[in-house]
Write a protein that holds these residues in place. Structure first.
Motif, PDB file in Angstrom:
ATOM      1  N   SER A 605       0.077  55.228   1.557  1.00  0.00           N
ATOM      2  CA  SER A 605      -0.156  55.636   0.170  1.00  0.00           C
ATOM      3  C   SER A 605      -1.352  56.588   0.082  1.00  0.00           C
ATOM      4  O   SER A 605      -2.194  56.628   0.978  1.00  0.00           O
ATOM      5  CB  SER A 605      -0.429  54.399  -0.694  1.00  0.00           C
ATOM      6  N   LYS A 606      -1.405  57.332  -0.982  1.00  0.00           N
ATOM      7  CA  LYS A 606      -2.545  58.208  -1.255  1.00  0.00           C
ATOM      8  C   LYS A 606      -3.509  57.460  -2.172  1.00  0.00           C
ATOM      9  O   LYS A 606      -3.152  57.085  -3.278  1.00  0.00           O
ATOM     10  CB  LYS A 606      -2.078  59.509  -1.903  1.00  0.00           C
ATOM     11  N   PRO A 607      -4.743  57.235  -1.729  1.00  0.00           N
ATOM     12  CA  PRO A 607      -5.687  56.449  -2.531  1.00  0.00           C
ATOM     13  C   PRO A 607      -5.993  57.108  -3.885  1.00  0.00           C
ATOM     14  O   PRO A 607      -6.005  58.343  -4.003  1.00  0.00           O
ATOM     15  CB  PRO A 607      -6.941  56.409  -1.659  1.00  0.00           C
ATOM     16  N   SER A 608      -6.232  56.271  -4.869  1.00  0.00           N
ATOM     17  CA  SER A 608      -6.602  56.752  -6.201  1.00  0.00           C
ATOM     18  C   SER A 608      -8.014  56.301  -6.560  1.00  0.00           C
ATOM     19  O   SER A 608      -8.384  56.250  -7.727  1.00  0.00           O
ATOM     20  CB  SER A 608      -5.613  56.227  -7.248  1.00  0.00           C
ATOM     21  N   GLU A 609      -8.782  55.933  -5.547  1.00  0.00           N
ATOM     22  CA  GLU A 609     -10.156  55.448  -5.759  1.00  0.00           C
ATOM     23  C   GLU A 609     -11.061  55.974  -4.655  1.00  0.00           C
ATOM     24  O   GLU A 609     -10.632  56.720  -3.770  1.00  0.00           O
ATOM     25  CB  GLU A 609     -10.172  53.914  -5.783  1.00  0.00           C
ATOM     26  N   TYR A 612     -11.433  59.806  -3.345  1.00  0.00           N
ATOM     27  CA  TYR A 612     -10.520  60.484  -2.418  1.00  0.00           C
ATOM     28  C   TYR A 612      -9.972  61.764  -3.063  1.00  0.00           C
ATOM     29  O   TYR A 612      -9.567  61.770  -4.222  1.00  0.00           O
ATOM     30  CB  TYR A 612      -9.362  59.569  -2.043  1.00  0.00           C
ATOM     31  N   GLU A 614     -11.773  64.418  -3.577  1.00  0.00           N
ATOM     32  CA  GLU A 614     -12.873  65.178  -4.177  1.00  0.00           C
ATOM     33  C   GLU A 614     -13.831  65.744  -3.141  1.00  0.00           C
ATOM     34  O   GLU A 614     -14.652  66.600  -3.464  1.00  0.00           O
ATOM     35  CB  GLU A 614     -13.648  64.295  -5.165  1.00  0.00           C
ATOM     36  N   GLY A 648      -5.850  49.865  -1.694  1.00  0.00           N
ATOM     37  CA  GLY A 648      -4.489  49.858  -2.232  1.00  0.00           C
ATOM     38  C   GLY A 648      -3.668  48.654  -1.804  1.00  0.00           C
ATOM     39  O   GLY A 648      -2.572  48.442  -2.312  1.00  0.00           O
ATOM     40  N   SER A 750      -5.696  53.079   3.768  1.00  0.00           N
ATOM     41  CA  SER A 750      -4.763  53.044   2.630  1.00  0.00           C
ATOM     42  C   SER A 750      -3.546  52.188   2.937  1.00  0.00           C
ATOM     43  O   SER A 750      -3.157  52.000   4.084  1.00  0.00           O
ATOM     44  CB  SER A 750      -4.335  54.460   2.248  1.00  0.00           C
TER      45      SER A 750
END
Length: 913
Positions: A605-609, A612, A614, A648, A750
């Motif tokens: 998965s692509k982390p949303s916290e 990541y 940035e 995640g 992740s």
């Protein structure tokens, strides 16, 4: 002891005068010269210990032989050496449970209320020494507080020399605690003392959360040094440091030692003798890409000998080893096979019902609660019952043979067996009917164990009456049973594997290497799946090098037909005869095949916290692998690296462990240490889950100076970027304070998520769980197959797993598929729905409601009954959904027809005479 004759009655052990002081292997606190070798087996099998048997040592006694009702005891038996010429060997020698007697501080040999987890299993079992009643052994009192101590005999190199993790202990302790609470009539306080909770298996994390949040099981992170006696009491005291570093003391009624696995010393010697290399923990040494092969060619491994495993993993590896062995044996397939001559079926049409009723004691499982003799006496007086008898274990081979003989001698044309669950034993008894020349569907089973003696153990009189009711209902139903026929089908000898990752390639090679044309369909432009992104395995092997060899083997196999950039457009057919349409480069191709293997994989998965995306210095584990693969020079400049686990995973929206992340991060952290030994590396974790012999990597990481800091889910690490510098703040649960560290590189572990394909699930009628992973046929015993016949499962599509487990799973799925292909012909069930077309109103409810697409409309151009419903006997599973939904009463279920059901209902309201 002749085990083939032993019925497990226990008469010999009960009267044996010789007691043995070494009690451990029994799984109870006492043992005699005659004892149960495997206490979980059904029926129980007793063995004689020749070193302690009075007759074998002194020629006296022999009481057991006089008492044995089955004539199973034969003192004249001699050991015999057999020489077998075979083409392959599968090593499944299992393990020994760790004996805690050597750990004096746990008082196991001195305190009866300190027991092992195996002994707790026996206490909780209805067939155990207390009949399933939860009592402590010292005074038979019901406990109010029980503690489980984890890692006894595992993760301990100082006291027992077993540094590895035994993998299964956390889950069985949680299960035992939950079951113990269910067995307790009053509130039971259960506490589990642990180092790390390791629940990486499918649905395991949910079970752990449920035990903690709903069942009230306490989880205390502390390794217990010793158990203290209490003067003039059978209670036990534990002192420990809690997570606030405060000394606590608790008193418990019982303490359960969660013991680990060990390889038997004789197996170690045998392995060394025949040239099988062993690991540091004395398990069979295997490689990541050949997890089923030993160092000796032609010898394969399965089960715990290949490393600590739970039941599903053992089943997977057993199937995989069978596939690996059959690959080298395939040229000789059927050359030594003997054809079994079918026994002609006796026609019973028009005959008066002549019913035989067999009531099983199931050792003490049933007879300990139900008055079996009274049930037999009642059954003998029922209409059409010409024979009634009791058996100690109806499922034992000698009773099966005797039953077949009685059917012939007495001229019985219908049979009722009152025993345990038909789910596991009905096929066995149906085979017995077939061997006696009867149609297998002239049989009915009454479940007087699971549905009666187990749930009514405290009211034996009522349980006996209920058993009588159940037997009477079964007799009424079978009396009007009719012989049913089964449809025979040719099995198409081609296979289809969907998904070209590690598991899919392994499954496809397992099939193609045995001479079956196999189509491997992959949606991307290359094979390998997620493995294309991984640098090193847990065994420190170069994944890209090994993956290339695997793909090359697939490409060079003439029987393996690879279709890249392809997708599934449509699927029709059923087990043995599928037709799948695939689309590739704007062209469609129809593939006819007998079996299907689903290996659609998963992805990271692509982390949303954690900021990541940035900053280029905040990456995922696979991003770091890519840098290693490409020999990225920027890694040499890194002075401080931070790994954050469970990104995640183990969250409310993904309440599962991704299984591989802890090991993956440690592998990468060690690789960074190779590049720069002075690099500061921190791994922020919730529980380190390096199960099995992956624990050695954890040791290596700590020895290399990698620092592990535990954080809590309610207080996650915080990342800040100021003046171009990254800092990480985390609350250290060991120091009980916040720490801040600068980082040049942050790696996020992740979650693995499923490649969800609802369209594919609908095509093959296969279920998906709420996390997007496919649901197997049986969580424990059917991890490689679906409930839908002819469709099999492997790899990340099932659940997150490392490369070696994915390969074993692929081979296991291939083995299961081969059992169908090798038959060439199969039979469908006779218990299926049937339509009376004259009653059918063509409403279509049955067509819309069936989960297996068995009902359909007769074509309009048909000569008779156009537009009426019809049932495909191959697709029908006999669930009865269509029958219950039919508004016009046109559908019936063979074997469960209305007259049979109503006969049972009427019998239920009759009173026993």
């Amino acid at each position: 002891m002749d085990e083939s004759k032993c019925v497990g009655c226990g008469a010999c052990a009960e009267k044996c005068p010789k007691k043995i002081t070494d009690t451990y292997n029994m799984g109870l606190k006492d043992k005699k010269a005659i004892h149960v070798e495997y206490p979980q087996a059904v029926p129980l099998k007793y063995v004689i210990d020749p070193n302690n048997c009075i007759y074998l040592q002194k020629g006296k006694c022999g009481a057991c032989k006089k008492l044995c009702p089955a004539g199973a005891i034969d003192f004249e038996q001699k050991q015999e050496t057999l020489t077998l010429n075979v083409g392959a060997v599968i090593f499944s020698s299992g393990f020994n449970p760790f004996n805690p007697s050597a750990l004096d501080s746990y008082r196991y040999d001195y305190r009866p209320n300190v027991i092992t987890s195996m002994e707790m299993e026996r206490i909780l079992s209805a067939s155990g020494p207390t009949g399933g009643h939860l009592v402590r052994l010292s005074d038979k009192k019901k406990p109010k507080k029980i503690a489980w101590l984890q890692c006894v005999g595992s993760r301990d190199m100082n006291r027992c020399g077993n540094p590895y993790c035994s993998s299964v202990c956390c889950m069985y302790a949680i299960k035992e605690a939950v079951v113990a609470k269910e067995h307790s009539e009053e509130g039971l306080d259960c506490a589990i003392f642990y180092m790390d909770i390791r629940t990486p298996g499918k649905e395991f994390e949910k079970f752990y959360n449920n035990a903690k949040e709903k069942e009230g099981v306490r989880f205390i992170k502390s390794r217990i040094h010793s158990i203290q006696d209490i003067v003039n009491s059978d209670d036990l005291r534990i002192s420990y440091l809690d997570e606030d570093n405060k000394l606590q003391s608790e008193v418990f009624d019982m303490i359960v030692l969660s013991i680990g696995m060990e390889i038997d010393k004789n197996i170690v010697k045998l392995s060394q003798k025949i040239g099988i290399n062993l690991s540091e923990g004395n398990f069979c040494k295997t490689s990541t890409f050949n997890p089923l092969e030993t160092s000796r060619k032609g010898i394969f491994v399965s089960g715990a000998f290949g490393g600590p495993k739970d039941i599903p993993q053992s089943v997977v590896y057993a199937s995989g080893a069978a596939c690996a062995a059959s690959e080298i044996l395939s040229p000789a397939r059927n050359t030594l096979a003997k054809k079994v001559e079918p026994i002609p079926e006796t026609s019973v049409i028009g005959e008066r019902p002549s019913i035989g009723v067999f009531i099983c004691k199931c050792g003490s499982n049933i007879a300990g609660v139900v008055d079996v003799g009274k049930v037999v006496e009642y059954a003998s007086k029922l209409p059409f019952v010409d024979y009634a008898a009791e058996n100690i274990y109806s499922c034992s081979q000698d009773n099966q043979d005797g039953m077949a003989q009685l059917i012939k001698e007495k001229g019985l044309n219908r049979v009722v067996v009152a025993a345990c669950t038909p789910k596991t034993h009905e096929p066995l008894f149906q085979e017995t009917l077939t061997s006696a020349g009867l149609n297998k569907y002239l049989f009915e089973m009454a479940n007087i164990r699971n549905h009666n003696s187990w749930v009514h153990k405290d009211t034996p009189e009522l349980a006996t009456l209920k058993a009588i009711d159940l037997v009477r209902m079964a007799v009424e139903k079978v009396a009007i049973a009719k012989p049913l026929s089964e449809t025979e089908l040719e099995v198409n000898q081609q296979a289809l594997v969907i998904g070209g990752g590690i598991a899919g390639i392994s499954a496809a090679l397992g099939l193609a290497s045995q001479g079956y044309d196999t189509y491997l369909v992959e949606k991307n432009n290359r094979l390998g799946g997620e493995a294309n992104k991984i640098f090193k395995s847990a065994n420190k092997e170069n994944v890209q090098k090994e993956l290339t060899s695997l793909i090359t083997a697939a490409q060079n196999n003439d029987k393996l037909h690879i279709r890249l950039n392809s997708s599934i457009v449509n699927v029709k057919g059923f087990v043995g005869n599928f037709k799948t349409v695939i689309a590739s480069d704007n062209k469609e191709e129809t593939i006819e095949h007998g079996v299907s293997v689903i290996a659609t994989g998963g992805t990271a998965s692509k982390p949303s916290e954690y900021l990541y995306g940035e900053d280029e210095r905040i990456i995922t584990s696979l991003d770091l692998d890519e840098k290693f693969i490409n020999n990225d020079k920027s890694l040499k400049k890194v002075k401080s690296a931070v790994f954050i686990q469970c990104v995640g995973s183990r969250e409310p929206n993904r309440p599962y462990c991704s299984g591989v992340c802890c090991t993956h991060s440690i592998i990468n952290a060690l690789e960074l240490k190779k590049i720069n030994p002075d690099m500061n590396i921190f791994i922020l974790y919730r529980d380190i889950r390096t199960y099995g012999e992956k624990e050695y990597l954890y040791h290596q990481a700590r020895e290399a100076g990698i620092i592990f800091i535990r954080y809590l889910a309610i207080d996650k690490p915080n990342i800040k970027i100021e003046n171009g510098k990254i800092s990480v703040t985390v609350y250290d649960t060991s120091l009980n304070k916040y720490l801040e560290m600068e980082a040049d590189l942050i790696t996020l572990a992740s979650a693995i998520i499923a490649n969800q394909d609802q369209k594919l699930a609908k095509f093959f009628k296969i279920p998906v769980n709420e996390d997007g992973f496919y649901i197997e046929k049986h969580a424990k015993l059917g991890p490689c197959e679906f409930a839908t016949d002819g469709v099999f499962l492997c790899g990340l599509a099932h659940y997150p797993k490392p490369i070696d487990e994915s390969i074993a799973h692929g081979k296991g799925a291939a083995a299961k598929a081969l059992t169908l292909l090798a038959k060439k012909k199969i039979r469908t069930s006779g218990t299926i729905a049937d339509v009376e077309p004259l009653k059918c109103s063509s409403c279509g409810v049955c067509v819309s409601i069936c989960p297996y697409s068995a009902p359909s409309f007769i074509p309009d151009d048909a000569r008779f009954f156009a537009g009426k419903a019809q049932i495909n006997p191959v697709l029908c599973k006999g669930c009865g959904l269509c029958v219950a939904s039919c508004r016009s009463g046109a559908l019936r279920l063979k074997g469960f027809d209305n007259d049979q059901i109503f006969a049972q209902i009427s019998a239920a309201f009759e009173k026993a005479a």
